[in-house]
Design an enzyme around this catalytic site. Sequence first.
Site, PDB file in Angstrom:
ATOM      1  N   ASP A   1     -19.684  18.311  12.305  1.00 11.23           N
ATOM      2  CA  ASP A   1     -21.114  18.391  11.980  1.00 11.23           C
ATOM      3  C   ASP A   1     -21.321  18.800  10.521  1.00 11.23           C
ATOM      4  OD1 ASP A   1     -20.030  20.853  12.762  1.00 11.23           O
ATOM      5  OD2 ASP A   1     -21.801  21.515  13.858  1.00 11.23           O
TER       6      ASP A   1
ATOM      7  N   GLU B   1     -21.335   3.227  -4.260  1.00 12.77           N
ATOM      8  CA  GLU B   1     -19.953   3.007  -4.678  1.00 12.77           C
ATOM      9  C   GLU B   1     -18.948   3.666  -3.743  1.00 12.77           C
ATOM     10  OE1 GLU B   1     -22.398   4.199  -6.627  1.00 12.77           O
ATOM     11  OE2 GLU B   1     -22.742   2.603  -8.086  1.00 12.77           O
TER      12      GLU B   1
ATOM     13  N   PHE C   1     -19.188   3.694 -13.104  1.00  7.74           N
ATOM     14  CA  PHE C   1     -19.692   4.085 -11.787  1.00  7.74           C
ATOM     15  C   PHE C   1     -18.587   4.166 -10.740  1.00  7.74           C
ATOM     16  CE2 PHE C   1     -23.597   1.873 -13.621  1.00  7.74           C
ATOM     17  CZ  PHE C   1     -23.974   3.031 -14.290  1.00  7.74           C
TER      18      PHE C   1
ATOM     19  N   ASN D   1     -20.285  21.553  16.639  1.00  5.58           N
ATOM     20  CA  ASN D   1     -19.840  22.866  17.137  1.00  5.58           C
ATOM     21  C   ASN D   1     -20.524  24.019  16.404  1.00  5.58           C
ATOM     22  OD1 ASN D   1     -18.441  23.285  14.719  1.00  5.58           O
ATOM     23  ND2 ASN D   1     -16.462  22.635  15.545  1.00  5.58           N
TER      24      ASN D   1
END
Lengths: 613, 613
Positions: free
Chosen positions: A146, A355, A380, A176
């Site tokens: 999470d 990207e 980038f 959790n």
Amino acid sequence: MSPEELTELGQQLRADAVRASDAAGSGHPTSSMSAADIAAVLLANHLRYDFERPDHPGNDRLVLSKGHASPLLYALYRAAGAIDEAELLTYRGLGSRLEGHPTPRLPWVDVATGSLGQGLPVAVGMALAGQRLDRLPYRVYVLSGDSEMAEGSVWEAVEHAAYNHLDNLTLVVDVNRLGQRGPTRHEHDLDAYGRRLHAFGWHVVEVDGHDVEALDSAFSEARSTTRQPTAILARTHKGRGVEAAEDREGLHGKPLKDADAAIAELGGVRNARVAVHAPPDGEPPAVPPDTRPEPPRFDVGDKVATRTAYGHALEAVGSALGRVVALDAEVSDSTRTEFFAKAHPDRYFECYIAEQQMVAAAVGMAARGYVPYASTFAAFLTRAHDFIRMAAVSRVGVNLVGSHAGVAIGPDGPSQMGLEDLAMLRAVHGSTVLYPCDANQTVRLVSAMAGLDGIRYLRTTRGDLPVLYGPDEEFPVGGSKVLRRHDHDKATVVAAGTTVHEALKAADVLEREGIPVRVIDLYSVKPVDADALNDAAGQTGCLLTVEDHHPEGGIGDAVAEVFSDGRPAPRMARLAVRNMPTSATPEEQLHEAGIDADAIASAVKLLVERVIA
Amino acid sequence: MSPEELTELGQQLRADAVRASDAAGSGHPTSSMSAADIAAVLLANHLRYDFERPDHPGNDRLVLSKGHASPLLYALYRAAGAIDEAELLTYRGLGSRLEGHPTPRLPWVDVATGSLGQGLPVAVGMALAGQRLDRLPYRVYVLSGDSEMAEGSVWEAVEHAAYNHLDNLTLVVDVNRLGQRGPTRHEHDLDAYGRRLHAFGWHVVEVDGHDVEALDSAFSEARSTTRQPTAILARTHKGRGVEAAEDREGLHGKPLKDADAAIAELGGVRNARVAVHAPPDGEPPAVPPDTRPEPPRFDVGDKVATRTAYGHALEAVGSALGRVVALDAEVSDSTRTEFFAKAHPDRYFECYIAEQQMVAAAVGMAARGYVPYASTFAAFLTRAHDFIRMAAVSRVGVNLVGSHAGVAIGPDGPSQMGLEDLAMLRAVHGSTVLYPCDANQTVRLVSAMAGLDGIRYLRTTRGDLPVLYGPDEEFPVGGSKVLRRHDHDKATVVAAGTTVHEALKAADVLEREGIPVRVIDLYSVKPVDADALNDAAGQTGCLLTVEDHHPEGGIGDAVAEVFSDGRPAPRMARLAVRNMPTSATPEEQLHEAGIDADAIASAVKLLVERVIA
């Protein structure tokens, strides 16, 4: 398996995770215990996988995005009969395949994990491969934590998966509630995740992650959901099953204090063996046999941007090799991957301006046996640095192509200039770094990249450059070209890409002034041509490197490294971009940065006269 | 301004954007034209800004995330009287402040933009500063494109802004439907963006972006919305106002073909001057005067991890300097920023696992005058590479601290090891790179960082290391320490961090074997101590570098660069991490990588005996 058996299996996985971490003296048992019931239900009732044939084309894929829960994965492998108890207890030891975070040294691991937020993006690449390339019904399962839902890369993937209707993709989030240092942002608020995923177009199922029947139904629901990926949000307890650890802070990444008591509390050591469902039969569509179509050819003296040559070369490589795919981050008109997109639309993947997702998808496709070329502006690609780093750990073969290198792009200014890409890519383990200066050289290198291992990088330039080499010239990776050579060269200029042309102009001026110099086109920045550089050093006594890149990590460093082998080194100097560029024309940029022909000629004179110091 | 005046102002901004791009021969007029009405309404009726006092503490902030629309921003500056027409037409010229993408060379630009998806994350940092540090009612406006909503960094920021109830933040998305190479993913589906933003907790307003009254109401609504950030989703047409350009593909990043006709169609050149609302009075809370509290002191011979020393030092620097803030990406128990968090909770910012947002927030706070220290694992700073690169273009001062450097972390494996961080940070323009080997040195460097310009990086290690230096020893940035020196040293070992301790062990062994060697602690990797290295080279004849980092871009390259100054170089060799590490103990890792004392001693012998080659 029945609910009772699944519950037992979950306890076995927990106990084995505790045992492995205890044997290693480190590891993440509590993060494993929260997800043990999820893993049990998936392994026993849903996953279709032949552990004796990890290359079976029909195998489902399982990506443990929360890679620190590796003890759970290894416990699962034991339950599947893939490893034995003795190997389980080698966890984290020198020489063991069971590393702290999973890597493809294990045949059932497709990609390395451990940098959070990468599992789902890479899985999207696998699921796209299943949907559009392999066209096989395998499913891709991702087990995520999470905490890692805070990573933007996860939301790039969430967007991409829904947009592409990846109903073969299932994300299970082990909610959790506890991160490394304390509670997560949303703790047990499953709806917070659910609302977000739903808004992006996912099918969402919220379950008690310790209720094996609810999990079983959720996986079934995911399998029957069409046109949408499914997220199973599972409410769990970290350290589940051991009272001293369950739902408690401060226990992340630590073996349980009293492992024996914990194992006893979990019901002791078990040895259940799961008969995992077999993968469905079926083969991917036959890839057309590799051919050798005529590559694009350019006439010496014509002016062609290497990005344009790349575009044509990529299209040709795509025709020659059926496993080549191309990805771009919404700049295909700039990188020139648009040529490939037009010629091979079935193997072209538009990633929009994401990207990280682009590189992750390339990694996922590489793990499925494809040969990806992922392109955007060189600047980038820095956005995806962590994904590139991890791709090397994953031992996959990925081609990256960065356009708009250096100050030579001109007026767009520093935000658009790749000035640190060579440093980034050189420092990737096992990488290859190529930087062509003309169109025919580009064509050869684009083709050569396809056959290399690891991360290979090609740097292209925006502006037109004169074609120097004939179309039949060869450019072995690790080689270089001597473009000017005289009997009594007084110095060597080592250049690549844009600066090759400046070096040639400088050499012509210097020759007229009675200073003959050698010019080396160092198109292979890594591996670098040590022999040619050694010859040049021995014969000319001094070397000047010149590069359209910051002074650190690029060509100057690559050349200096050659002479860090214990022998006497030649005299060296380097020209590079030391200023912060602003807007200007390409010519002005090269001049302001001190990497144009004038600067090279001046530096050579100082070097030859031994004035530099 | 009345609706009619606003409409006229929008046309003026369009015409000026067309003129500037036409004068430059490059630029993005169509991307400017879509957002011109948004900019007009914001400037005339909502922005509170004293253009003569860009440092006014009450000024609202405006971040042009779609930095390629710079002609619009400059047209806005002209309308505000900040620049004149002549300067407008210098756009993109050499020496002009009006660069292709905005940079802080203009006093009204806080941060450079041009790498998409960075404006909102940086603005979140500014808005947090307004809310929690400055405690002033300034508002932060971000003008973003629709394409860049695909960047994960945007969603990190969306999450962070809502979670922190940043009602002083307004995001305007110029949904002009067209990206660079063609339609965006969601085109004009405003609801697609709206659903997502709403799910994350934002207040969302959807408007016709060419309806100045609707825009005016939307901005008012944003200002009156509490406890939530507001997103104004504006449906617009790229190239708005010129039929040949409006809502047409293929015109991204190109001046209009017939600028004169376009300007005429837009109503010709106008010279309206906007009386921008004054910022509210008010000063931020007085920062307590800087003090010099006793820094933490460690006893020589004690074993302390440099990350732990960093934590204590940061806490002390926080006490000494009221403008210091700390940020962490949910690993404060590992990086040890938890000490600062406990001591200075009002200046500590938990960013959860979102490294891009962490660095962006640091940049935003630095732009507001704060001195941020942003910390996570060195490996995971790669996640924020593009933000670090752009921070240098923004000319802000940011401290980055990466823990868990190198293979020395032990069993967690390569995903957690910073092995390319020195390469990444050395190649940043104007950066400082520091790598301490003991606790007292760390304390001094953490303090010194606060006063430097640009991006400064400190690399810390996980495991305990013996304290070598007394607490009163000084460590100037750009310096080094000679830890072993004899009259007739036969070689010099250059090390930093972990490898200093290995080098000392090796030197002791070698001394016993009759091979005296110098040992240099190169704690300042950039700038590097050229004098000390030159002295060592002259006096010992050869240098061996040894580093817990890949061979490229780190200490070996930094030392070699010193000898790339045209003079004869010493004989050099380097030890670095050339293998792909697996799991193992820290000692095993150093041995496997060939950077432990044994490897150093062996390499020195080969170097001294001139066997290496």
